[in-house]
Design a protein around this motif. Structure first.
Motif, mmCIF file in Angstrom:
data_model
loop_
_atom_site.group_PDB
_atom_site.id
_atom_site.type_symbol
_atom_site.label_atom_id
_atom_site.label_comp_id
_atom_site.label_asym_id
_atom_site.label_seq_id
_atom_site.Cartn_x
_atom_site.Cartn_y
_atom_site.Cartn_z
ATOM 1 N N ARG A 65 -10.969 -2.620 2.465
ATOM 2 C CA ARG A 65 -9.596 -2.250 2.826
ATOM 3 C C ARG A 65 -8.641 -3.394 2.501
ATOM 4 N N CYS A 68 -4.520 -8.421 3.046
ATOM 5 C CA CYS A 68 -3.343 -9.282 2.903
ATOM 6 C C CYS A 68 -3.053 -9.517 1.434
ATOM 7 N N GLU A 128 1.816 -11.685 2.697
ATOM 8 C CA GLU A 128 1.971 -10.474 3.507
ATOM 9 C C GLU A 128 0.619 -10.115 4.108
ATOM 10 N N VAL A 129 0.654 -9.577 5.321
ATOM 11 C CA VAL A 129 -0.563 -9.110 5.989
ATOM 12 C C VAL A 129 -0.394 -7.618 6.251
ATOM 13 N N PHE A 130 -1.432 -6.851 5.940
ATOM 14 C CA PHE A 130 -1.400 -5.400 6.129
ATOM 15 C C PHE A 130 -2.036 -5.008 7.460
ATOM 16 N N ASP A 131 -1.577 -3.901 8.002
ATOM 17 C CA ASP A 131 -2.183 -3.316 9.207
ATOM 18 C C ASP A 131 -3.389 -2.506 8.771
ATOM 19 N N ARG A 132 -4.576 -2.948 9.160
ATOM 20 C CA ARG A 132 -5.804 -2.222 8.786
ATOM 21 C C ARG A 132 -6.257 -1.263 9.889
ATOM 22 N N ASN A 133 -5.484 -1.133 10.935
ATOM 23 C CA ASN A 133 -5.871 -0.258 12.048
ATOM 24 C C ASN A 133 -5.292 1.131 11.948
ATOM 25 N N SER A 134 -4.430 1.349 10.959
ATOM 26 C CA SER A 134 -3.798 2.680 10.876
ATOM 27 C C SER A 134 -4.590 3.631 10.022
#
Length: 134
Positions: A65, A68, A128-134
């Motif tokens: 996934r 970042c 940048e950091v991505f939301d991996r919980n969605s």
């Protein structure tokens, strides 16, 4: 899983050579401990080209996934035995002797180690950091 816009065409990669190592090294990146990485020059190719200053790449977690974006701040191609302690410490994986032993083992697992092998030594910042919980 494809990275979100505007990074859908970015180079994507995982640190390490296992899902566990990818997650462990990613955690060091996200914590700000790991600000450098290196790879054997001969492992780079069209899918994962040699980094270039200013390029932004997407780092994947151990499950593949997008986690970042890192932006390359410097690139130095040098022999393994020329890597200095400052760079090894920037990799965030421990003192120089631990870095050296772990990287020799990694390269042995992935095509072989020699003291004069050429490495791509990259320094980076998290952009940048991505939301991996969605």
């Amino acid at each position: 899983m494809k990275p979100p816009a505007p990074y859908e065409d970015a180079v994507t990669f995982q640190f390490g050579d296992s899902p566990e190592l990818a997650d462990a090294l990613l955690a060091l990146v996200l914590a700000g401990t790991k600000t450098a990485t290196c790879g054997a020059l001969h492992h780079f190719n069209d899918q994962e080209p040699v980094p270039a200053v200013g390029r932004r790449d997407v780092v994947l977690d151990g499950q593949g996934r997008p986690a970042c974006v890192i932006e390359t701040t410097s690139v130095l191609i040098q022999r393994f035995d020329q890597v200095d302690e400052a760079f090894a410490l920037a990799e965030g994986e421990g003192p120089y002797d631990v870095w050296r032993a772990e990287h020799i083992a990694y390269f042995d697992r992935n095509g072989g180690y020699t003291p004069d092998m050429m490495l791509v030594c990259e320094r980076f910042r998290v952009a940048e950091v991505f939301d991996r919980n969605s």
